[in-house]
Design a protein around this motif. Structure first.
Motif, PDB file in Angstrom:
ATOM      1  N   TRP A 166      26.587 -28.539  24.111  1.00 56.73           N
ATOM      2  CA  TRP A 166      27.879 -28.252  24.583  1.00 56.73           C
ATOM      3  C   TRP A 166      28.207 -26.929  24.557  1.00 56.73           C
ATOM      4  CZ3 TRP A 166      29.187 -31.960  20.028  1.00 56.73           C
ATOM      5  CH2 TRP A 166      28.959 -33.405  20.469  1.00 56.73           C
ATOM      6  N   GLU A 167      27.462 -26.137  24.086  1.00 55.43           N
ATOM      7  CA  GLU A 167      28.046 -24.590  24.192  1.00 55.43           C
ATOM      8  C   GLU A 167      27.531 -24.226  25.544  1.00 55.43           C
ATOM      9  OE1 GLU A 167      23.713 -24.145  21.977  1.00 55.43           O
ATOM     10  OE2 GLU A 167      25.703 -25.677  21.987  1.00 55.43           O
ATOM     11  N   ALA A 168      27.916 -22.920  25.907  1.00 51.52           N
ATOM     12  CA  ALA A 168      27.462 -22.339  27.146  1.00 51.52           C
ATOM     13  C   ALA A 168      26.363 -22.814  27.671  1.00 51.52           C
ATOM     14  CB  ALA A 168      27.701 -20.759  27.220  1.00 51.52           C
ATOM     15  N   HIS A 169      26.081 -23.150  29.022  1.00 54.29           N
ATOM     16  CA  HIS A 169      24.897 -23.445  29.931  1.00 54.29           C
ATOM     17  C   HIS A 169      24.439 -24.852  29.487  1.00 54.29           C
ATOM     18  CE1 HIS A 169      23.457 -20.571  32.344  1.00 54.29           C
ATOM     19  NE2 HIS A 169      24.296 -19.903  31.780  1.00 54.29           N
ATOM     20  N   GLY A 170      25.165 -25.691  28.641  1.00 49.39           N
ATOM     21  CA  GLY A 170      24.694 -26.896  28.630  1.00 49.39           C
ATOM     22  C   GLY A 170      25.351 -27.417  29.693  1.00 49.39           C
TER      23      GLY A 170
ATOM     24  N   LEU B 175      16.999 -17.457  48.051  1.00 48.21           N
ATOM     25  CA  LEU B 175      16.813 -16.933  46.675  1.00 48.21           C
ATOM     26  C   LEU B 175      16.493 -18.128  46.079  1.00 48.21           C
ATOM     27  CD1 LEU B 175      20.022 -14.437  46.760  1.00 48.21           C
ATOM     28  CD2 LEU B 175      17.544 -14.178  46.815  1.00 48.21           C
ATOM     29  N   THR B 176      15.969 -17.905  44.537  1.00 52.83           N
ATOM     30  CA  THR B 176      16.089 -19.001  43.537  1.00 52.83           C
ATOM     31  C   THR B 176      17.288 -19.346  43.004  1.00 52.83           C
ATOM     32  OG1 THR B 176      15.668 -17.322  41.970  1.00 52.83           O
ATOM     33  CG2 THR B 176      13.533 -18.472  43.030  1.00 52.83           C
ATOM     34  N   GLN B 177      17.289 -20.518  42.689  1.00 52.25           N
ATOM     35  CA  GLN B 177      18.730 -21.193  42.141  1.00 52.25           C
ATOM     36  C   GLN B 177      19.117 -20.258  40.898  1.00 52.25           C
ATOM     37  OE1 GLN B 177      20.730 -23.074  43.420  1.00 52.25           O
ATOM     38  NE2 GLN B 177      22.175 -23.398  41.802  1.00 52.25           N
ATOM     39  N   LYS B 178      20.200 -19.778  40.667  1.00 52.38           N
ATOM     40  CA  LYS B 178      20.557 -18.970  39.505  1.00 52.38           C
ATOM     41  C   LYS B 178      21.844 -19.582  38.958  1.00 52.38           C
ATOM     42  CE  LYS B 178      21.674 -14.476  38.320  1.00 52.38           C
ATOM     43  NZ  LYS B 178      22.445 -13.543  38.909  1.00 52.38           N
ATOM     44  N   PRO B 179      21.999 -20.136  37.675  1.00 49.38           N
ATOM     45  CA  PRO B 179      23.048 -20.752  37.210  1.00 49.38           C
ATOM     46  C   PRO B 179      24.355 -19.846  37.040  1.00 49.38           C
ATOM     47  CG  PRO B 179      21.344 -21.049  35.714  1.00 49.38           C
ATOM     48  CD  PRO B 179      20.862 -19.983  36.671  1.00 49.38           C
ATOM     49  N   ASN B 180      25.401 -20.183  36.896  1.00 51.34           N
ATOM     50  CA  ASN B 180      26.750 -19.659  36.809  1.00 51.34           C
ATOM     51  C   ASN B 180      26.571 -19.048  35.536  1.00 51.34           C
ATOM     52  OD1 ASN B 180      29.067 -18.492  36.722  1.00 51.34           O
ATOM     53  ND2 ASN B 180      30.319 -20.631  36.745  1.00 51.34           N
ATOM     54  N   MET B 181      26.680 -17.585  35.417  1.00 51.07           N
ATOM     55  CA  MET B 181      26.440 -16.908  34.004  1.00 51.07           C
ATOM     56  C   MET B 181      27.933 -16.738  33.374  1.00 51.07           C
ATOM     57  SD  MET B 181      23.323 -17.065  33.699  1.00 51.07           S
ATOM     58  CE  MET B 181      22.519 -15.655  32.622  1.00 51.07           C
ATOM     59  N   THR B 182      29.114 -17.061  34.031  1.00 49.61           N
ATOM     60  CA  THR B 182      30.442 -16.490  33.642  1.00 49.61           C
ATOM     61  C   THR B 182      30.579 -16.836  32.045  1.00 49.61           C
ATOM     62  OG1 THR B 182      31.176 -17.372  35.502  1.00 49.61           O
ATOM     63  CG2 THR B 182      32.735 -17.050  33.815  1.00 49.61           C
TER      64      THR B 182
ATOM     65  N   GLY C 291      24.791 -10.998  31.246  1.00 49.85           N
ATOM     66  CA  GLY C 291      24.102 -11.114  32.573  1.00 49.85           C
ATOM     67  C   GLY C 291      24.982 -11.888  33.705  1.00 49.85           C
ATOM     68  N   CYS C 292      26.229 -11.976  33.118  1.00 43.52           N
ATOM     69  CA  CYS C 292      27.414 -12.521  34.291  1.00 43.52           C
ATOM     70  C   CYS C 292      27.547 -11.517  35.211  1.00 43.52           C
ATOM     71  CB  CYS C 292      28.371 -13.163  33.488  1.00 43.52           C
ATOM     72  SG  CYS C 292      29.710 -11.811  32.720  1.00 43.52           S
ATOM     73  N   PHE C 293      28.148 -11.790  36.161  1.00 42.09           N
ATOM     74  CA  PHE C 293      28.766 -10.770  37.428  1.00 42.09           C
ATOM     75  C   PHE C 293      29.829 -10.028  36.780  1.00 42.09           C
ATOM     76  CE2 PHE C 293      31.572  -9.449  40.542  1.00 42.09           C
ATOM     77  CZ  PHE C 293      30.815  -8.549  41.296  1.00 42.09           C
ATOM     78  N   LEU C 294      29.803  -8.921  37.172  1.00 45.74           N
ATOM     79  CA  LEU C 294      31.013  -7.765  36.444  1.00 45.74           C
ATOM     80  C   LEU C 294      31.287  -6.889  37.557  1.00 45.74           C
ATOM     81  CD1 LEU C 294      29.975  -6.827  32.980  1.00 45.74           C
ATOM     82  CD2 LEU C 294      31.730  -8.297  33.419  1.00 45.74           C
ATOM     83  N   PRO C 295      32.373  -6.803  37.878  1.00 45.86           N
ATOM     84  CA  PRO C 295      32.886  -5.828  38.902  1.00 45.86           C
ATOM     85  C   PRO C 295      32.293  -4.259  38.697  1.00 45.86           C
ATOM     86  CG  PRO C 295      34.692  -6.971  38.255  1.00 45.86           C
ATOM     87  CD  PRO C 295      33.850  -7.381  37.324  1.00 45.86           C
TER      88      PRO C 295
END
Lengths: 666, 155
Positions: free
Chosen positions: B78-82, B116-123, B127-131
């Motif tokens: 349930w935690e992130a990435h599940g 590109l290879t599939q990249k899961p959402n890292m929000t 490693g998540c996207f930051l402006p």
């Protein structure tokens, strides 16, 4: 169209420009003329007596709408990403005169972008073929580089073969372009024009003092564009004036630096730095102190430095780049006496030891304009491409003697009603300057260059601060030549000093805004403001005092030049009698009253040639060496600290180098 | 029941039911999504393929159309990435949403050279996207508009 403008009626236009020839190819200026069956292009139609011109009839409205629709057919819809957006003639006029909808459903035309060098960015799909840039290049800049190839839908503006725009005025095509086809490459995508703060200022890259508008955002200068001044720069500025601003962001001095015992610099407070100078001055006699002013020094700083030096007992004042002891008693001796716009009245021009194309490109464009009108140009100096044809008379003082004796050129100058002689800055830097100047003076007298109502003796300078330095007498005093080697040297933004100016072991203070040669040699560095960061007076080569305005804040701990000098005077217990900028300017007005009349040119007095006699008796009989005349500028794009720090200018040098045009520079 | 046991064993890759339950099969009782896909839909479905994230793709044509293909996420936490939908690669996404019927496990998809290879959402995770101006961004943006002069090294 001129008649309508005079009547205060705006007629939309793209191709028409006051300073360029009439092309009549955009058709936007169509008006209805009574008794004419068709609408008439008003730019190409001479107004006649009794002519009735109608500019707001349904016919005119329809004509404009139709023209606009045709123009927009092949114009891309990229206004949101176009740098011209917000100041685009096509955008504005499409809003005013265009139709509210288009009927165009086919494909738009696409055009390859041209490479015009590191300054001008091209998006040729946006071009509407007004040919303003082509006409500017051929008529004003005098380079036959641009033109139109193809016909109809396939016509393209460009350089015929892939070639750079080899003009020092190339940046002006950016302003001329009514659409976003030619935009500034350094400015590309950095700002939108409506978020910029406009400051009207004066350029210091050459002695012309071109009027500029500094567009800034926050603490950054984003771009520099010309400002209209018919008497100085018309509406052109040189590429250096326009594009050197990125040098203002590099190699800056922002904190006072003091050299420690180990020979490395450390950051210091102002008080520390000033006290270090006080320590260094202990036991130094007045005549062992020397001050050198730089190319970009303003009049306020120079008067403060002069006053301070005089109080310290030193009269050893110099302006860098060697004319250490030019006699500045008579103002007409070192000014452009015809005035920059007045030169256009001349009917014969002789250039002596000058390459105005490098020394002042905008002024060179004026000479070219005269040449186009049939004025003969003679040149004694290095034989280079000046963008106009001239009669080459040789390249040495010997040639000058030959001209003086008897020649066609002398005859032509004598016959001319308003002859003009232009002495270049290269002459003033020669070691045998006095001898050469005497010859020039002889020529001036013999050819009657100065007569009733006309003074054609002109000196062209190459540094923004030079005339102000001469005006306020920032020159070595009579006894300065007898002074012992200096133990203390004060560099006021000077980076082009001669090695012999600073003796080994002298304590050097550098006050300026860029770290360059002067700062590297210095023991104490005092950070000052650059010309975009202060309100200061500069005097151009015709003697016109002009003021810059503060466009952006000063970086870090830096201060205005005169403030630093006033503070230093306090620390040295030799206080100067002024504490405010206005007080400094009052002092300036005491020394040189014309410096108070900003934006006005005070015609210098000509002492009926008496000065020449005095000069001759003072200089004595010296023989001129036979050294060739050289322009004082080798590299147009790098003449002072700002342009040397600029990456854009470095790219220009590189681009010019890769072109390998041997005939280009002297 | 037999098919359920078989399904759970297959889902968790265990030999016995107990091991499968220990390995995470118990989550089927409390997580509606896992329960639905494993217990309700799952038994009797065919395992069509597995992707690089361990997601298993099932199909049962007797189901109502639109519910006949589903994914059991490789990570059932349930935690992130599940149970992260963005772990489904594009080629499986196409099959899952009936854009096409041949699963990429049967016919390997043609990938363009720029894919590109599939990249899961890292929000919300490292490693998540930051402006570029965000303060959390470890790469600090240089806000200094001016470059200062560096004195030459003492030589």
């Amino acid at each position: 169209m001129a008649a309508c403008d005079a009547a205060g009626i705006d007629i939309p236009r793209f191709c028409y420009h006051q300073r360029l020839s009439i092309a009549g190819n955009c058709r936007m200026c169509l008006v209805e003329v009574e008794k004419s069956p068709k609408p008439v292009a008003s730019c190409a139609m001479p107004a006649g007596p009794g002519m009735k011109i109608k500019t707001d009839t349904p016919l005119v409205k329809k004509a404009r709408e139709g023209v606009m629709e045709f123009l927009l057919i092949n114009h891309p819809l990229d206004c949101p990403i176009c740098d011209q957006g917000g100041e685009c003639d096509l955008q504005d006029q499409a809003m005013h005169f265009g139709s509210d909808r288009g009927r165009f459903t086919e494909m738009k035309r696409a055009v390859d972008d041209k490479n015009l060098g590191p300054l001008v960015k091209t998006v040729m799909t946006r071009c509407i073929h007004c040919t303003r840039c082509v006409r500017f290049a051929t008529e004003i800049a005098g380079v036959q580089d641009m033109g139109i190839t193809g016909r109809g839908r396939d016509s393209e503006v460009g350089t015929y073969v892939d070639k750079l725009l080899t003009s020092e005025l190339s940046g002006n095509v950016i302003d001329l372009c009514p659409v976003g086809a030619l935009t500034s490459k350094p400015f590309a995508f950095t700002a939108r024009n409506w978020e910029l703060k406009n400051t009207e200022s004066v350029d210091v890259s050459d002695a012309l003092g071109a009027n500029i508008r500094i567009d800034s955002r926050g603490a950054e200068v984003m771009r520099i564009v010309p400002r209209l001044n018919e008497d100085v720069n018309e509406e052109w500025i040189s590429d250096k004036a326009r594009f050197q601003y990125d040098g203002l962001k590099r190699q800056r001095l922002s904190v006072p630096l003091v050299k420690g015992k180990d020979g490395g610099f450390r950051n210091a407070h102002w008080s520390e730095a000033l006290l270090a100078i006080q320590q260094a001055l202990k036991g130094v006699k007045g005549n062992e102190i020397k001050a050198i002013a730089g190319k970009l020094s303003d009049a306020e700083a120079m008067i403060a430095l002069k006053d301070l030096m005089n109080r310290l007992g030193s009269g050893n004042l110099q302006h860098e780049a060697g004319f250490s002891d030019l006699d500045a008693d008579v103002r007409s001796n070192y000014l452009m006496n015809t005035g920059i716009s007045g030169i256009e009245k001349a009917d014969a021009v002789l250039l002596i030891g000058s390459n105005p194309r490098l020394e002042s490109p905008v002024f060179n464009a004026r000479i070219r304009k005269m040449w186009l009108e049939g004025v003969p140009v003679y040149l004694i100096g290095s034989q280079v491409d000046l963008t106009y044809a001239y009669t080459y008379l040789g390249n040495s003082p010997e040639a000058l003697t030959k001209v003086l004796k008897n020649s066609d050129a002398l005859k032509r100058l004598k016959e001319a009603k308003r002859p003009a002689v232009i002495v270049g800055p290269g002459v003033l830097k020669r070691s045998d300057r006095d001898a050469v100047l005497q010859q020039v003076h002889g020529l001036v007298e013999k050819a009657e260059v100065v007569k009733e109502g006309w003074n054609g003796y002109n000196v062209l300078h190459d540094a923004a601060s030079r005339v102000a330095a001469l005006d306020i007498g920032f020159l070595p005093s009579a006894r300065a030549s007898a002074a012992p080697p200096a133990k203390f040297v004060y560099l006021l933004g000077s980076d082009d000093w001669q090695e012999s100016d600073i003796p080994e072991g002298a304590f050097v203070v550098y006050q300026g805004h860029h770290g360059d040669r002067g700062a590297s040699r210095a023991d104490v560095i005092l950070p000052a403001a650059a010309y975009t960061e202060k309100s200061a007076t500069f005097v151009n080569t015709e003697g016109r005092a002009q003021r810059t305005k503060e466009a952006v804040p000063k970086p870090g701990d830096s201060r205005e030049d005169w403030q630093i000098l006033v503070a230093l005077a306090e620390v040295l217990k030799q206080p100067l009698p002024y504490k405010t900028l206005n007080a400094v300017r009052e002092r300036l007005a005491e020394v040189a009253p014309h410096l108070q009349h900003v934006d006005e040119r005070e015609a210098p007095i000509w002492l009926n040639g008496e000065y020449f006699k005095a000069f001759a008796s003072k200089a004595g009989k010296a023989a001129a060496s036979n050294k060739e005349f050289r322009s004082s500028i080798d590299n147009f794009y790098m003449t002072d600290v700002i342009s040397r720090s600029s990456q854009v200018m470095a790219k220009c040098v590189q681009a010019k180098g890769s072109m390998r045009q041997g005939s280009y520079a002297s | 029941m037999g098919s359920l046991v078989k399904f759970l064993q297959e889902t968790y890759g265990k030999k016995s039911l107990l091991d499968a339950i220990k390995a995470g099969g118990w989550k089927a009782l409390i997580d509606g999504n896992v329960g639905q896909t494993t217990l309700v839909h799952g038994p009797g479905a065919t395992l069509v393929g597995t992707d690089e994230f361990g997601n298993k793709y099932y199909e049962r044509m007797t189901e109502q159309f639109g519910r006949h293909r589903w994914v059991v996420y490789g990570n059932l936490n349930w935690e992130a990435h599940g149970q992260e939908p963005t772990t489904v690669p594009a080629e499986w996404h196409g099959w899952l949403h009936s854009i096409y019927d041949t699963p990429p496990s049967k016919v390997p998809p043609k990938k363009p050279i720029y894919a590109l290879t599939q990249k899961p959402n890292m929000t919300g995770q490292p490693g998540c996207f930051l402006p570029k101006g965000a303060w959390q961004n470890p790469e600090k943006r240089n806000w200094q508009k001016m470059q200062m002069w560096q004195p030459p090294s003492r030589a």
